[in-house]
Design an enzyme around this catalytic site. Structure first.
Site, PDB file in Angstrom:
ATOM      1  N   GLY A  69       0.806  -1.215   0.000  1.00  0.00           N
ATOM      2  CA  GLY A  69       0.000   0.000   0.000  1.00  0.00           C
ATOM      3  C   GLY A  69       0.837   1.262   0.000  1.00  0.00           C
ATOM      4  N   CYS A 316       1.381   2.447  12.704  1.00  0.00           N
ATOM      5  CA  CYS A 316       2.553   3.240  12.336  1.00  0.00           C
ATOM      6  C   CYS A 316       2.783   4.352  13.354  1.00  0.00           C
ATOM      7  CB  CYS A 316       2.368   3.865  10.958  1.00  0.00           C
ATOM      8  SG  CYS A 316       1.660   2.735   9.783  1.00  0.00           S
TER       9      CYS A 316
HETATM   10  C1  LIG Z   1      -5.067   3.176   4.916  1.00  0.00           C
HETATM   11  C2  LIG Z   1      -3.707   2.591   4.712  1.00  0.00           C
HETATM   12  N1  LIG Z   1      -2.984   2.966   3.651  1.00  0.00           N
HETATM   13  C3  LIG Z   1      -1.758   2.471   3.403  1.00  0.00           C
HETATM   14  C4  LIG Z   1      -1.192   1.541   4.250  1.00  0.00           C
HETATM   15  C5  LIG Z   1       0.174   0.991   3.939  1.00  0.00           C
HETATM   16  O1  LIG Z   1       0.071  -0.310   3.404  1.00  0.00           O
HETATM   17  P1  LIG Z   1       1.321  -1.308   3.444  1.00  0.00           P
HETATM   18  O2  LIG Z   1       1.474  -1.751   4.868  1.00  0.00           O
HETATM   19  O3  LIG Z   1       0.939  -2.427   2.524  1.00  0.00           O
HETATM   20  O4  LIG Z   1       2.510  -0.551   2.951  1.00  0.00           O
HETATM   21  C6  LIG Z   1      -1.886   1.135   5.387  1.00  0.00           C
HETATM   22  C7  LIG Z   1      -1.285   0.197   6.349  1.00  0.00           C
HETATM   23  O5  LIG Z   1      -1.602   0.165   7.517  1.00  0.00           O
HETATM   24  C8  LIG Z   1      -3.185   1.659   5.616  1.00  0.00           C
HETATM   25  O6  LIG Z   1      -3.910   1.293   6.683  1.00  0.00           O
END
Ligand SMILES: Cc1ncc(COP(=O)(O)O)c(C=O)c1O
Length: 368
Positions: A69, A316
């Site tokens: 993501g 995060c």
């Molecule tokens: C809304 C949202 N966008 C992006 C991400 C990032 O995705 P990835 O962990 O696959 O990099 C996350 C991860 O928690 C998310 O919740």
């Protein structure tokens, strides 16, 4: 352990693991190679592309595989050119806000779309932000913390009338609600494998024909030139299988989650917890709540000792000691925001798990 943090990541589905296994060892060919074992890998990648395309409601050529993501969001925002006007909301994931900040430092302007007290995009703020037409907008579909689902089709429709390019971060929405890319009115959409019981480190950017983000990495023609580098074949195969399962089992998953969520919210009501954004449509597996006078991080650690994995906001951001920016954007008072915990349910959870969780919460809070 009772795992209640599925918005942070999900365990690998056994069927996904089985699908991946041959590509971890036996079928190791480079998908760009022309001989048989290379063609086997290519064919596996293309099957996965079809499976992910079906989940997103697009044709396979619109699926670009990425490392997840975060990369998909960064690549989508790399469609922005200098001096453009950019619109993002106040509840985006850092993988949108931080690239946006970088563009601000490169002579772009960035407007922030505010949310109302329920966490929904605010119409007045939208009109203000659009009084000077933006060139590019990135608006999240379902929020990772509160689970609030935005009417993206409607907002994106208004933006497209003004020829704005619209991206949506659908990382939390994918697999949890039907996703029809064209009906959402967006031109770019990010999804991630590890949120849908697939492997970590894999995702996709869905892209409308004619939209051309600047590649983040160069050096090979893979993924139509948008993402150089030998494909992570096993992970892509796993992502494909996870997408197939998410699509075929979505109704069953949603019913199970709604039932568990109702039980959880009943238990939380007895504890006088405040459930954030309860009045609006949310992901069926997500409950974020606060309890007056409680420190969320402390509560998280006490729950951990009792064997429960929950989050104190976005994974995060946890450990930062600051209230969640999403709750701040909604206007939740600092103290209540600092008490916030997020429970995100998954398919292995049972009614007994919820009962145990509520009982443990009562014991910790001394409310037995
Ligand atoms: C809304 C949202 N966008 C992006 C991400 C990032 O995705 P990835 O962990 O696959 O990099 C996350 C991860 O928690 C998310 O919740």
């Amino acid at each position: 352990m009772i795992y209640l943090d599925h918005n942070a990541t999900t365990p690998l589905d056994e069927r996904v693991f089985e699908a991946m296994q041959p590509y971890l060892k036996s079928f190791y060919g480079n998908p760009s190679a022309l001989y048989r074992i290379g063609r086997l890998s290519r064919s596996a990648v293309e099957t996965a592309r079809e499976q992910v395309a079906a989940l997103a409601g697009v044709s396979p050529s619109q699926v670009l595989f990425t490392s997840g993501g975060t990369e998909s969001n960064n690549l989508a925002l790399n469609s922005i050119k200098s001096h453009m006007r950019l619109l993002i909301s106040s509840i985006e994931h850092p993988s949108v806000t931080e690239p946006a900040e970088r563009f601000r430092n490169r002579s772009c302007s960035v407007d922030i779309l505010a949310v109302d007290e329920n966490g929904l995009f605010d119409r007045e703020s939208f009109e203000r932000c659009c009084s000077d037409r933006p060139d590019f907008a990135s608006l999240i579909l379902a929020n990772n913390e509160t689970g609030v689902i935005q009417s993206i089709a409607e907002w994106a429709g208004l933006l497209r009338e003004q020829s704005v390019i619209v991206h949506t971060d659908a990382v939390q929405a994918a697999g949890k609600m039907p996703l029809a890319f064209n009906a959402l009115n967006v031109q770019l959409m990010s999804i991630s494998s590890h949120k849908i019981y697939g492997p970590k480190g894999c995702g996709a950017l869905i892209i409308e024909k004619g939209i051309e983000p600047e590649p983040l990495q160069l050096g090979g023609g893979q993924e139509q030139g948008y993402r150089a580098g030998t494909e992570n074949v096993a992970a892509i195969v796993g992502f494909g299988k996870a997408a197939e399962l998410a699509l075929s089992e979505m109704t069953q998953w949603r019913n199970q989650m709604l039932n568990l969520r109702q039980l959880l919210e009943q238990g939380l009501a007895e504890l006088n917890a405040t459930i954030f954004s309860q009045a609006v449509e949310r992901l069926p597996n997500t409950v974020q709540f606060g309890i007056d006078g409680v420190d969320g991080e402390m509560l998280l650690m006490q729950l951990d000792k009792k064997g429960f994995a929950v989050s104190s906001g976005s994974a995060c951001a946890s450990g930062g000691g600051m209230p969640s920016p999403v709750l701040t954007a909604i206007g939740i008072a600092q103290d209540l925001a600092k008490s916030a915990l997020r429970v995100s349910l998954g398919k292995a959870n049972t009614e007994a798990d919820i009962a145990e969780f509520i009982q443990s919460l009562k014991t910790i809070l001394n409310r037995t």
